[in-house]
Scaffold this motif. Structure first.
Motif, PDB file in Angstrom:
ATOM      1  N   VAL A   1      23.119  11.037 -43.249  1.00  0.00           N
ATOM      2  CA  VAL A   1      23.186  12.269 -42.489  1.00  0.00           C
ATOM      3  C   VAL A   1      23.244  13.438 -43.461  1.00  0.00           C
ATOM      4  CG1 VAL A   1      24.455  13.558 -40.752  1.00  0.00           C
ATOM      5  CG2 VAL A   1      24.424  11.072 -40.657  1.00  0.00           C
TER       6      VAL A   1
ATOM      7  N   LYS B   1      22.060  22.080 -37.038  1.00  0.00           N
ATOM      8  CA  LYS B   1      22.424  20.719 -36.669  1.00  0.00           C
ATOM      9  C   LYS B   1      22.295  19.801 -37.874  1.00  0.00           C
ATOM     10  CE  LYS B   1      22.685  21.916 -32.335  1.00  0.00           C
ATOM     11  NZ  LYS B   1      23.981  22.117 -31.708  1.00  0.00           N
ATOM     12  N   PRO B   2      23.046  18.720 -37.855  1.00  0.00           N
ATOM     13  CA  PRO B   2      22.841  17.705 -38.892  1.00  0.00           C
ATOM     14  C   PRO B   2      21.468  17.070 -38.741  1.00  0.00           C
ATOM     15  CG  PRO B   2      24.364  16.929 -37.238  1.00  0.00           C
ATOM     16  CD  PRO B   2      24.134  18.375 -36.954  1.00  0.00           C
ATOM     17  N   ILE B   3      20.979  16.486 -39.805  1.00  0.00           N
ATOM     18  CA  ILE B   3      19.706  15.764 -39.777  1.00  0.00           C
ATOM     19  C   ILE B   3      20.014  14.293 -39.990  1.00  0.00           C
ATOM     20  CG2 ILE B   3      17.471  15.490 -40.893  1.00  0.00           C
ATOM     21  CD1 ILE B   3      17.678  18.397 -41.756  1.00  0.00           C
ATOM     22  N   ILE B   4      19.502  13.454 -39.123  1.00  0.00           N
ATOM     23  CA  ILE B   4      19.810  12.029 -39.170  1.00  0.00           C
ATOM     24  C   ILE B   4      18.608  11.280 -39.727  1.00  0.00           C
ATOM     25  CG2 ILE B   4      20.384  10.020 -37.785  1.00  0.00           C
ATOM     26  CD1 ILE B   4      21.756  12.033 -35.849  1.00  0.00           C
ATOM     27  N   LEU B   5      18.845  10.521 -40.793  1.00  0.00           N
ATOM     28  CA  LEU B   5      17.759   9.833 -41.490  1.00  0.00           C
ATOM     29  C   LEU B   5      18.132   8.373 -41.696  1.00  0.00           C
ATOM     30  CD1 LEU B   5      17.288  12.567 -44.188  1.00  0.00           C
ATOM     31  CD2 LEU B   5      15.742  12.153 -42.299  1.00  0.00           C
TER      32      LEU B   5
END
Lengths: 208, 208
Positions: free
Chosen positions: B174, B185-189
């Motif tokens: 994250v 927003k957070p980025i989810i990878l």
DNA sequence: TACAAAGTGTATCATAGTGTATAAAAAAAG
DNA sequence: CTTTTTTTATACACTATGATACACTTTGTA
């Protein structure tokens, strides 16, 4: 493959990708226009022409647009789509209705694969902590109305989004909790009920 | 390499470097013209031609200018190294590829330690302002592909260099914003993505 | 069915900014 | 003075953008 893209063109591609994901079609010229901050449809049309010229977009015979070589999710160049975060579920309204969406969070396309619809749900309670889902975690849910035994599904029970394990029995459906808290009971439903989606991943609670 | 420069040419280089650092592009011929006190675009164009001829500037295929080396780097007493300034990121190409480098900026060796590779990146937006990184600041980044939780990392997300805080979770990665603007927003990878580097220092934006 | 309203892609024309080229004018050098 | 270099004043072609118009399709409604 070194495609030189301007900032606007990169923004356009990402906007188109999101539109595809959520609405199943490419945006109109004017929608692209406002999204990119242009004031004339001509400007957006020119962006589209450039992207077609570069082989990233394609125009079908019926006039629709098609995104060609966008989805190569290699590890270096991460691509994301914006996934709606569903907060409180409002009574008597589809789970993805506008009033339930708190915001959009970018998620890698290797998790949220284009062609399906997804949403993120904030887990409540401890009814699934044996499955690694704890209070406050985010659950990435692929939207679908069918499920297999053992799937972690999202269902609307009494106007609340419930996360449970799906079990199809002879003539009914059982939603099982997976908790070491004994107070959670299975929910027994008739066969003709619909699930909202299936959990794909969980993201541990993000302290913000 | 002793390059003899006229006063006007030295002024031009300084002016171009400032534009690169603060605006991310080289000035137009007419802007250089007024800055140097000329009254005809031809005069500024001639200065540019001379600097290209001397190997200080370079003209790219798309017409943009690139600052190859900086005059300060010639001064012996200045203990600096030339660090590449990365501008727009070209898709499908390493971040430090030639086409992404706008120019070279001298940085003190007390910041950019020999033995590591560094690059400079211009911060965009306010998604990291709680971490002291504001719009327009230059970020000195040490190039590496690993990161610890809490590091400020640079990653390529959707064909853009993104600066976020690194958080490795159970089964995903994250990238967290550090902003008092809630809209970020957070980025989810997924786990199989690579970091481009870790922020070492930031150079606050100066007024020109 | 018929019609109106809204949305669609596309085209036309104007404006501003860009790099570059030309030739005259000014300045410097011999 | 003449010659050479530098600077100026324009002009040209090109691109990006904007405002607007036109014909077409869809859609809801009478």
């Amino acid at each position: 493959m070194k495609t030189q893209l301007s900032q606007r063109q990169a923004d356009a591609i990402r906007y188109i990708r999101n539109w595809l994901m959520h609405k199943g079609k490419t945006p109109s010229v004017r929608e692209l226009m406002t999204a990119l901050g242009y004031k004339s449809p001509r400007s957006a049309a020119l962006i589209i022409e450039k992207l077609i010229q570069k082989g990233i977009l394609r125009k079908r015979s019926n006039g629709d647009l098609q995104l060609i070589k966008d989805i190569d999710a290699d590890s270096v160049h991460a691509r994301t789509v914006d996934i709606p975060l569903v907060g409180m579920v409002t009574c008597g309204v589809p789970i993805l209705a506008q009033e339930n969406i708190e915001g959009y969070i970018p998620v890698s396309v290797s998790l949220a694969k284009p062609g399906f619809k997804y949403f993120l749900l904030r887990a409540k309670g401890d009814s699934m902590n044996k499955a690694g889902i704890n209070d406050g975690d985010l659950i990435l849910v692929r939207q679908q109305s069918t499920a297999q035994n053992g799937d972690i599904v999202v269902a609307l029970i009494d106007d609340e989004a419930t996360v449970k394990e799906f079990q199809h029995r002879k003539n009914c459906v059982v939603l099982m909790p997976r908790s070491n808290n004994k107070s959670h009971k299975p929910i027994i439903l008739t066969e003709n009920f619909q699930v909202q989606g299936v959990a794909v991943t969980t993201i541990p609670k993000l302290e913000v």
